[in-house]
Design a protein around this motif. Structure first.
Motif, PDB file in Angstrom:
ATOM      1  N   ASP A  16      -9.398 -13.024 -17.917  1.00  0.00           N
ATOM      2  CA  ASP A  16      -8.907 -14.351 -18.286  1.00  0.00           C
ATOM      3  C   ASP A  16      -7.590 -14.661 -17.569  1.00  0.00           C
ATOM      4  O   ASP A  16      -7.398 -15.770 -17.058  1.00  0.00           O
ATOM      5  N   GLU A  17      -6.699 -13.688 -17.529  1.00  0.00           N
ATOM      6  CA  GLU A  17      -5.417 -13.906 -16.853  1.00  0.00           C
ATOM      7  C   GLU A  17      -5.594 -13.982 -15.333  1.00  0.00           C
ATOM      8  O   GLU A  17      -4.891 -14.736 -14.660  1.00  0.00           O
TER       9      GLU A  17
ATOM     10  N   ASP B  66      -8.192 -15.216 -13.860  1.00  0.00           N
ATOM     11  CA  ASP B  66      -8.729 -16.546 -13.600  1.00  0.00           C
ATOM     12  C   ASP B  66      -7.680 -17.633 -13.772  1.00  0.00           C
ATOM     13  O   ASP B  66      -7.785 -18.700 -13.170  1.00  0.00           O
ATOM     14  N   LEU B  67      -6.680 -17.362 -14.594  1.00  0.00           N
ATOM     15  CA  LEU B  67      -5.574 -18.311 -14.715  1.00  0.00           C
ATOM     16  C   LEU B  67      -4.917 -18.502 -13.348  1.00  0.00           C
ATOM     17  O   LEU B  67      -4.600 -19.622 -12.938  1.00  0.00           O
TER      18      LEU B  67
ATOM     19  N   THR C 290     -12.516 -20.859 -11.058  1.00  0.00           N
ATOM     20  CA  THR C 290     -12.570 -19.500 -11.586  1.00  0.00           C
ATOM     21  C   THR C 290     -13.398 -18.615 -10.664  1.00  0.00           C
ATOM     22  O   THR C 290     -14.116 -19.110  -9.785  1.00  0.00           O
TER      23      THR C 290
ATOM     24  N   ASN D 148       3.733 -14.658 -13.126  1.00  0.00           N
ATOM     25  CA  ASN D 148       2.997 -14.744 -14.392  1.00  0.00           C
ATOM     26  C   ASN D 148       3.323 -13.563 -15.296  1.00  0.00           C
ATOM     27  O   ASN D 148       3.379 -13.697 -16.521  1.00  0.00           O
TER      28      ASN D 148
ATOM     29  N   LYS E 160       0.034 -19.892 -22.982  1.00  0.00           N
ATOM     30  CA  LYS E 160      -0.842 -19.863 -21.820  1.00  0.00           C
ATOM     31  C   LYS E 160      -0.936 -21.218 -21.122  1.00  0.00           C
ATOM     32  O   LYS E 160      -0.906 -21.310 -19.892  1.00  0.00           O
ATOM     33  N   LYS E 161      -1.049 -22.285 -21.884  1.00  0.00           N
ATOM     34  CA  LYS E 161      -1.160 -23.625 -21.306  1.00  0.00           C
ATOM     35  C   LYS E 161       0.080 -23.960 -20.486  1.00  0.00           C
ATOM     36  O   LYS E 161      -0.016 -24.524 -19.381  1.00  0.00           O
TER      37      LYS E 161
ATOM     38  N   PHE F 217       0.114 -21.869 -17.247  1.00  0.00           N
ATOM     39  CA  PHE F 217      -0.795 -22.390 -16.221  1.00  0.00           C
ATOM     40  C   PHE F 217      -0.159 -23.555 -15.466  1.00  0.00           C
ATOM     41  O   PHE F 217      -0.218 -23.617 -14.232  1.00  0.00           O
TER      42      PHE F 217
END
Length: 287
Positions: free
Chosen positions: A194-195, A197-198, A207, A243, A253-254, A257
């Protein structure tokens, strides 16, 4: 021709030959090549005599029709109908202006002369000297091999750096994301993915899964990062460490990003502008 240009040179049978890279296309100096046959003062005459030949015009016209959608075919047909007549003459400048040709252009100032796309330059080489053409091909290929080796080495170094920085990134996920999440031992990998893909979305706009679905053949043996440019790998390496720090600061997270996306856009723009500056002509070039 208003375009991004980068100049290099090769030596063919003791004759320096300039190569101008124009918008990722190599143009070779016909003027330099002509000096292999005559002195510098008569190089323009060699090019003019070559241009007035019917076989040359047919070759040039066919090349333009294949690669130049704005080529003026009617004007080309006019020139072709006159080729062979004793009164027919044609300069590179006239050919360009009348037909809107892009395969040949005339450069003023430093590195001045008549240049032609490599396909056309090799054809010119056949006309002035088949032996010279063979040596030209050999030296040109040697130049391209050296450039490719340098780019491969630089790309590999950037890829290695991004992989090392990825360890810093995964360490932040391990120590700051996982303890605050509901992932089980068997699903912890989802947090790392998940990170990752961020970063992918912030930099590449998609992604890893979306890239695989769009490129099923390439995805069999590689991933999205294997096809990143050197500039993108540089930024990716920076995003990984950035990051990691944002994760440690407990930023949502938002928000992370959005910050990463802005950083990626800014750094890519800076690197692109720096590359353009390298290729800007000097005052001496413009004289």
């Amino acid at each position: 021709m208003e375009a991004t240009k980068k100049t290099t040179s090769i030596t063919v049978q003791d004759v320096p030959v300039t190569i101008m890279n124009v918008d990722q296309r190599d143009y070779i100096s016909l003027t330099d090549m002509a000096r292999a046959r005559t002195d510098a003062g008569r190089a323009a005459d060699v090019i003019k005599n070559w241009l007035r030949a019917r076989s040359t015009l047919e070759f040039l016209g066919t090349w333009e029709i294949m690669y130049n959608p704005n080529f003026k075919v009617v004007e080309f047909d006019h020139f072709k109908s006159e080729a062979g007549l004793h009164t027919f003459t044609l300069s590179a400048k006239e050919w360009i202006e009348k037909t809107n040709a892009v395969g040949i252009y005339v450069q003023a100032g430093r590195y001045g002369g008549t240049y032609a796309h490599k396909d056309i330059a090799f054809e010119f080489g056949s006309a002035i000297s088949p032996v010279f053409k063979l040596y030209l091909l050999k030296e040109y290929q040697r130049l391209k091999d050296a450039e490719n080796d340098r780019l491969k080495l630089e790309w590999s170094a950037k890829r290695f750096l991004s992989k090392n920085n990825y360890l810093i990134h995964t360490d932040a996920v391990k120590n700051y994301v996982l303890p605050q999440s509901n992932y089980t031992k068997n699903t912890e990998w989802l947090a790392y993915a998940d990170e990752a893909d961020l970063l992918n979305v912030a930099l590449f706009g998609c992604t890893a899964k979306a890239w695989r679905e769009a490129n099923p053949t390439l995805a069999k043996n590689s991933n999205i990062r294997d096809y990143a440019s050197i500039a993108e790998l540089t930024v990716l390496s920076n995003l990984e460490t950035h990051n990691a720090e944002l994760i440690k600061s407990r930023m949502e997270k938002k928000e992370r990003f959005e910050a990463l996306r802005q950083i990626a856009q800014y750094q890519l723009r800076v690197l692109a502008e720096a590359e353009k500056i390298k290729e800007l002509p000097t005052l001496e070039d413009k004289s």
